[in-house]
Structure formats: C-alpha cells, structure tokens
Scaffold this motif. Structure first.
Motif, PDB file in Angstrom:
ATOM      1  N   GLU A 286       0.823  -1.211   0.000  1.00  0.00           N
ATOM      2  CA  GLU A 286       0.000   0.000   0.000  1.00  0.00           C
ATOM      3  C   GLU A 286       0.858   1.263   0.000  1.00  0.00           C
ATOM      4  N   GLN A 287       1.953   1.226   0.742  1.00  0.00           N
ATOM      5  CA  GLN A 287       2.837   2.391   0.751  1.00  0.00           C
ATOM      6  C   GLN A 287       3.423   2.636  -0.626  1.00  0.00           C
ATOM      7  N   ARG A 288       3.770   1.567  -1.328  1.00  0.00           N
ATOM      8  CA  ARG A 288       4.327   1.733  -2.676  1.00  0.00           C
ATOM      9  C   ARG A 288       3.267   2.275  -3.636  1.00  0.00           C
ATOM     10  N   ILE A 289       2.019   1.865  -3.461  1.00  0.00           N
ATOM     11  CA  ILE A 289       0.948   2.418  -4.301  1.00  0.00           C
ATOM     12  C   ILE A 289       0.803   3.916  -4.030  1.00  0.00           C
ATOM     13  N   LEU A 290       0.902   4.318  -2.767  1.00  0.00           N
ATOM     14  CA  LEU A 290       0.853   5.744  -2.429  1.00  0.00           C
ATOM     15  C   LEU A 290       2.063   6.481  -2.991  1.00  0.00           C
ATOM     16  N   ASP A 291       3.233   5.840  -2.946  1.00  0.00           N
ATOM     17  CA  ASP A 291       4.435   6.461  -3.525  1.00  0.00           C
ATOM     18  C   ASP A 291       4.255   6.703  -5.018  1.00  0.00           C
ATOM     19  N   LEU A 292       3.669   5.732  -5.707  1.00  0.00           N
ATOM     20  CA  LEU A 292       3.415   5.896  -7.136  1.00  0.00           C
ATOM     21  C   LEU A 292       2.417   7.018  -7.381  1.00  0.00           C
ATOM     22  N   ALA A 293       1.402   7.113  -6.523  1.00  0.00           N
ATOM     23  CA  ALA A 293       0.407   8.178  -6.681  1.00  0.00           C
ATOM     24  C   ALA A 293       1.057   9.547  -6.576  1.00  0.00           C
ATOM     25  N   GLU A 294       2.020   9.680  -5.683  1.00  0.00           N
ATOM     26  CA  GLU A 294       2.731  10.957  -5.550  1.00  0.00           C
ATOM     27  C   GLU A 294       3.450  11.327  -6.831  1.00  0.00           C
ATOM     28  N   LEU A 295       3.830  10.325  -7.611  1.00  0.00           N
ATOM     29  CA  LEU A 295       4.521  10.565  -8.877  1.00  0.00           C
ATOM     30  C   LEU A 295       3.566  10.649 -10.054  1.00  0.00           C
ATOM     31  N   GLY A 296       2.262  10.515  -9.792  1.00  0.00           N
ATOM     32  CA  GLY A 296       1.282  10.547 -10.874  1.00  0.00           C
ATOM     33  C   GLY A 296       1.276   9.293 -11.711  1.00  0.00           C
ATOM     34  N   ILE A 297       1.587   8.144 -11.091  1.00  0.00           N
ATOM     35  CA  ILE A 297       1.712   6.886 -11.818  1.00  0.00           C
ATOM     36  C   ILE A 297       0.642   5.910 -11.347  1.00  0.00           C
ATOM     37  N   GLU A 298      -0.021   5.262 -12.309  1.00  0.00           N
ATOM     38  CA  GLU A 298      -1.031   4.252 -12.012  1.00  0.00           C
ATOM     39  C   GLU A 298      -0.355   2.914 -11.730  1.00  0.00           C
ATOM     40  N   ALA A 299      -0.836   2.216 -10.694  1.00  0.00           N
ATOM     41  CA  ALA A 299      -0.331   0.892 -10.341  1.00  0.00           C
ATOM     42  C   ALA A 299      -1.217  -0.159 -10.992  1.00  0.00           C
ATOM     43  N   ASP A 300      -0.733  -0.780 -12.061  1.00  0.00           N
ATOM     44  CA  ASP A 300      -1.472  -1.810 -12.783  1.00  0.00           C
ATOM     45  C   ASP A 300      -1.136  -3.151 -12.127  1.00  0.00           C
ATOM     46  N   LEU A 301      -1.981  -3.596 -11.206  1.00  0.00           N
ATOM     47  CA  LEU A 301      -1.680  -4.730 -10.344  1.00  0.00           C
ATOM     48  C   LEU A 301      -2.071  -6.047 -11.003  1.00  0.00           C
ATOM     49  N   ILE A 302      -1.096  -6.914 -11.198  1.00  0.00           N
ATOM     50  CA  ILE A 302      -1.320  -8.233 -11.784  1.00  0.00           C
ATOM     51  C   ILE A 302      -1.699  -9.180 -10.651  1.00  0.00           C
ATOM     52  N   LEU A 303      -2.937  -9.668 -10.675  1.00  0.00           N
ATOM     53  CA  LEU A 303      -3.467 -10.443  -9.558  1.00  0.00           C
ATOM     54  C   LEU A 303      -3.030 -11.896  -9.579  1.00  0.00           C
ATOM     55  N   PHE A 304      -2.812 -12.469 -10.766  1.00  0.00           N
ATOM     56  CA  PHE A 304      -2.355 -13.851 -10.896  1.00  0.00           C
ATOM     57  C   PHE A 304      -1.323 -13.933 -12.015  1.00  0.00           C
ATOM     58  N   HIS A 305      -0.397 -14.876 -11.891  1.00  0.00           N
ATOM     59  CA  HIS A 305       0.519 -15.192 -12.994  1.00  0.00           C
ATOM     60  C   HIS A 305       1.052 -16.607 -12.794  1.00  0.00           C
ATOM     61  N   ALA A 306       1.674 -17.153 -13.832  1.00  0.00           N
ATOM     62  CA  ALA A 306       2.082 -18.559 -13.819  1.00  0.00           C
ATOM     63  C   ALA A 306       3.530 -18.773 -13.398  1.00  0.00           C
ATOM     64  N   TYR A 307       4.312 -17.708 -13.258  1.00  0.00           N
ATOM     65  CA  TYR A 307       5.750 -17.859 -13.014  1.00  0.00           C
ATOM     66  C   TYR A 307       5.991 -18.003 -11.516  1.00  0.00           C
TER      67      TYR A 307
END
Length: 584
Positions: A286-307
């Motif tokens: 959550e802190q990193r999402i807030l840090d990105l918001a301060e930079l005007g950056i959207e957090a495109d969160l990948i909920l599942f992956h195979a790796y």
C-alpha cells in the motif's frame, strides 16, 4: 484421472492418455521437441496448441482425459471456510467495538474507518465485515478486512465531497451495527481521481486526460527496500504514467531471489498458511501504491501469474476467491489502482474461461468504485468484449509485428487498446527481450498514430554494463539504461499538444499510417522507411507543417502556411521521421 494439473510427461507415459494427446494436440504430442515440455502442466501447454483455442475443443480434451486412470495422487484443494456466526458469544454487546474515524479526508483519497475488535481464533476467515455508506443520496457497500492485532479496516475511495454516513454489518457482534459520519472535503492539489474509459482513450474522474504510457517492473515491490527506493527515484525522472507489477512474487529468468515476505503468512521452506494473510506485507504494498500516486503513476496490479515456485499459481478456487476478496477490499480505496486479472492468463494451468469469469465477478462485486480491469494474454486473446473488461491488454503477436494491429483491435472490440508488452529494449538471449531502443520507440509510434498505447520494458544484462548483479528493470526495477524512455517522453509531449490530448487513427496511405484529430491535426509516421520527400493532400483552409525527428526529438516547422491541395514536404532521408499537419 488426468486433468489440468497433470504434467505432459505423466500423460505421455500413459498409453491411453498419450493417444488422446496425439489426437487432440496434433503436431505437439508427437513432436520430437515434446520432451522439453515433460514437466509442463497440461493446463498451461494447451495455450501452445492452436487446435485447442476454443472452449469446446478444450472441454473435449479434459472430458476424455478425465476418463483415464492416473496413478499420481494429488492433494485436494483447500476447502472454503465460512465465517463463524458464533464467533462472539451472546454476552458480547452488539456495536461495542471502538471506532476511529478519519480527519481531513479529501476527494479521491482513501477514507478509512478503523475498528478495534476481537482477535481470537482466526479473524481472517472467521469474521465477515462490511459497511453501507450513504453519500449524496446514494448507497454503496464496502467490504472490510482484518489488518492484524485486533484491528479491522473499512477503506472506501472518497469519490464525492460532503457528508458520508455509515453503518457496519458483521458476523462478530462487537463489529455489527456501528455508525458514524465523515466529511469529505475538496481534492488535494494534483489529485484527479481514478482513471476511467473515455471512448477509445482514458480520463481521470475529474476530467483530466490520462495517457497510459506504461512500463513493466514485475517484481519490484518484492526486492529489498533500498532497491525499491531506487526504482521510485528512477520513475520520478521517467515519462511513464503506469507501471505493471505483480502482487505475488515471480520465479523466472532473472527472478531467482527469495522475497522477505509474502501475501500469505509463511515461507517456501516452511509452507504457507492459506487461511492467514500477512498484513505487514500488504501495508508495504500500500505504501508503494501511495508512492506511485505521488509521482502521478497508475499501479497496474497483476493479480495472478504462472511464473511461480511457491504454489500461488495453483491455490484452488476457494483460496483464489478468498485472496481476491481480501486484496480488492484492501486496495480499491486507492485512486491509482488498475486491476489486471492475470499476466498471460492462458499459462495458468489450473484456470479456464469459467474460472476467470468467476474471479472477475468477485473483483467487480468487491470494488464499488469501478477501477479499470483487464486480462493479459500469452498466445490466444481473451474475449475482450466481455462486459467486465474495460480495455484491451495484449502482448506481441509475433517477434516483430504487434503495434501495427492497434486500429484493427480497436474496431474488433470497441475498447481502448493497451499493448502492455510489445517486447523489451535490451540484450538478453530471449527474442522478447533484445530489441533496440530505436525499435521500441518505433513500436510506440506505430501504436500511437493508430489510436492506442504501447508499453515499455527494459532487459539489459547488467554484466554487459559493467555491473555485477542481475537487476533488470523489467524484473526488479532499479535504474534504466536504455535509450527509449526519453523518446517516449517526447511522444507524450506531442500527444499532449493535440486538441483533445489524444490521437485517433485517420485514413492512411498504403505505406504510411496517419493519426490525429479529424479536420484539425494529421500525423503521418514513416517508421523504418526513409523518404527524401512526401507529397501530401491538405483539406480546405490553411495549414502549418512540422517535420518531426522522433529519435533526435526535434520539431522543425516549415516556413509559411499551406493552402488546400497538394504540398511537397522535403525530408532528410532518415529513419523514424514523422510529419504533422495542423490546421491554422
């Protein structure tokens, strides 16, 4: 029986199963190269077989394999756990928990109601909690979550100014029936709200134009704090407005380090408790999402992956559902979150279309604020016409050609097109990770003039740069070394100069794509071609003409204005040139 979790080798070693594979996976099961796929799960390998791209064909495969006995014994998936209706005894007073209300909540910020409640048993699964908020005459339901140490949180996105009243509902008596009021004030400077779809493009909720010129750093939040801080410093100087990132850690090339913690309590060595989340892990995210918001950056969160080497790619339906409810309840209160159901959904061996539809419905039910949501492919496309999908999220269709399809995909699905992976600028041995900066920029421009958005990534070998570690931007973040980011920033400036801040595809020539704003601005892109001149036809009115060097990042305006009719534009005979025609 054989199923999606069976390995290719297990099926090949069984004569009856092998016969099914050779008939329904033609050219694959009998291939001399099949031995390299022996450890691959059948549910993942079907993505490599064109004959199995339809649901009907896959259903036939699984039905026939299910009739064949398999000697491999696999543990059953964890069952669902229902909340305990008797979690607190009758002698506990209803609505007796302590409530902490927020102060100075501003528009588009998280609005948090914190409750000090019971901690016995396992509140992650024993307790169900939500709140019904009323604001502006409308009601919304917001699910709550357990944040550890007896603390429960209901986190809403403050999407309207004025008074918000609420009442809680819970299977825990002390948390049930709590009420309160919170006042939401004007937005803070720079806060524009979540991104919404605007035709084939995007705007923030307050109407501000958003252009998703994104990058990828899959596992950057699973690295040491110092490296995460370095990633944020790099992003602060970069032109990107969106970053793709995984919730679960990643196990793949250049992703071999073990994270310090995980979404679930536990470790690879000791196993994971799939009924208990790690609140500290999520608080750091959550802190990193807030840090990105301060930079005007959207957090495109990948909920599942195979790796995966931890088991997160195959948790079973009950745990998948529980995890989704928890993370969406925690994060839907942040304005700069996008959901990506999966990176390369077709490689997740345990899930098929019906699973993705179920999981997407959970995200929709638990996110009352309508954040953007999509799903990303490896080979076959998902059906992007599905109503829950807000935009197209695709990767390259072969080693070379992808962005050239942008305008076709817009027409096919009627939604914004985001090419989140067009390949990566770098020099590793993989074909997806060794294109030049020039080619990366060319792909960005091809997508832009066709009305879409292309994503960036970087995979330079640190050893070739004189560095000792294996920190590649695409995997762990850190520092950018490539030549494309500055040119992507230049493209962003030109897009921003358009009347609506976006380009749409315009009627093109057979050899040159044109985009812009009909009747106002026309942009033609020559790519790797290098003409010495170009004749163009101008509509009625007077026009000014710019010659753009997309690599040198220069805009040279030709003298005077040009009337309707034919105009000859002299060009330097270099690659990566463009022309812009603007009606006066």
């Amino acid at each position: 029986m054989f199923d999606r979790r069976s390995t290719f080798g297990e099926a090949l070693d069984n004569p009856a199963a092998r016969a099914v594979l050779e008939r329904l996976m033609p050219g694959f099961a009998a291939s001399p190269m099949a031995v390299q796929f022996r450890d691959g799960r059948l549910g993942s390998l079907i993505a490599l077989v064109p004959a199995l791209e339809t649901e009907e064909a896959r259903a036939q495969l699984w039905a026939e394999l299910a009739e064949i006995d398999d000697d491999v014994v696999r543990p059953p998936y964890a069952p669902a756990v229902d909340p305990d209706p008797a979690y607190e005894s009758e002698d506990v007073a209803r609505a007796s928990a302590t409530v902490t209300l927020p102060h100075d909540v501003t528009l588009w910020a998280p609005l948090e109601i914190r409750l000090a409640g019971p901690s016995h048993g396992n509140p992650f699964v024993d307790v169900e909690l939500d709140a019904v908020f009323t604001r502006g005459g409308a009601e919304i339901r917001v699910g709550g979550f357990y944040d550890g140490d007896g603390t429960y949180v209901i986190r809403a996105l403050a999407d309207a100014v004025g008074e918000w009243s609420f009442i809680t509902r819970s299977t825990a008596r002390s948390l049930d029936g709590l009420t309160g009021t919170v006042t939401v004030g004007a937005a803070a400077e720079g806060a524009h709200g979540p991104v919404r779809v605007d035709g084939f493009h995007f705007r923030h909720a307050d109407g501000t134009r958003h252009r998703p010129l994104g990058t990828t750093a899959y596992a950057w939040t699973h690295q040491p704090d110092e490296l995460q801080a370095q990633t944020l410093s790099t992003l602060a100087e970069a032109p990107f407005t969106k970053i793709r990132m995984c919730v679960f850690p990643k196990s793949y090339l250049y992703n071999a380090n073990e994270p310090a913690d995980f979404p679930f309590v536990g470790s690879l060595a000791d196993g994971f408790d799939l009924e208990r989340f790690d609140p500290a892990h999520f608080r750091r995210l959550e802190q990193r999402i807030l840090d990105l918001a301060e930079l005007g950056i959207e957090a495109d969160l990948i909920l599942f992956h195979a790796y995966d080497r931890w088991g997160f790619a195959d948790l079973g339906p009950a745990v998948d559902d529980r995890y989704l409810r928890y993370i969406v309840r925690r994060l839907s209160g942040f304005a700069n979150v996008w959901w990506s159901m999966a990176n390369e959904y077709d490689l997740l061996w345990a899930k098929d279309t019906e699973d993705w539809e179920r999981l997407a419905a959970i995200v929709g039910a638990e996110d009352p604020f309508g954040h953007l949501n999509s799903i990303h492919n490896c080979r076959p496309f998902y059906d992007y016409s599905a109503p829950w999908i807000t935009h197209v999220s695709v990767q390259r269709v072969d080693v070379y050609r992808t962005a050239e399809n942008t305008d076709e995909w817009r027409e096919r699905w009627g939604k914004p097109v985001v090419i989140d992976e067009c390949a990566y600028e770098g020099d590793i041995d993989q074909g997806w990770g060794n294109i030049t900066g020039e080619e990366m920029v060319r792909r960005f421009w091809e997508g832009a003039v066709r009305g879409g958005y292309v994503g960036h990534g970087e995979t330079y070998l640190p050893s070739a740069l004189g560095l000792d570690d294996e920190v590649l931007w695409w995997s762990k973040g850190g520092v950018l070394h490539g030549t494309s980011p500055d040119r992507i920033g230049f493209l962003e400036q030109l897009l921003a100069e358009a009347p609506e801040g976006v380009w749409d595809p315009l009627p093109g020539d057979w050899d040159v794509p044109w985009g812009g704003v009909a009747g106002q601005v026309k942009v033609g892109y020559f790519g790797f071609n290098r003409p010495r001149f170009r004749n163009v036809m101008l509509d009625s009115g007077d026009w000014v003409i710019d010659v753009i060097d997309t690599w040198s990042m220069t805009v040279d305006r030709l003298p005077g204005t040009f009337a309707a009719g034919s105009a000859r534009i002299e060009l330097p005979g270099r690659q990566f040139m463009a022309v812009r025609l603007t009606r006066v």
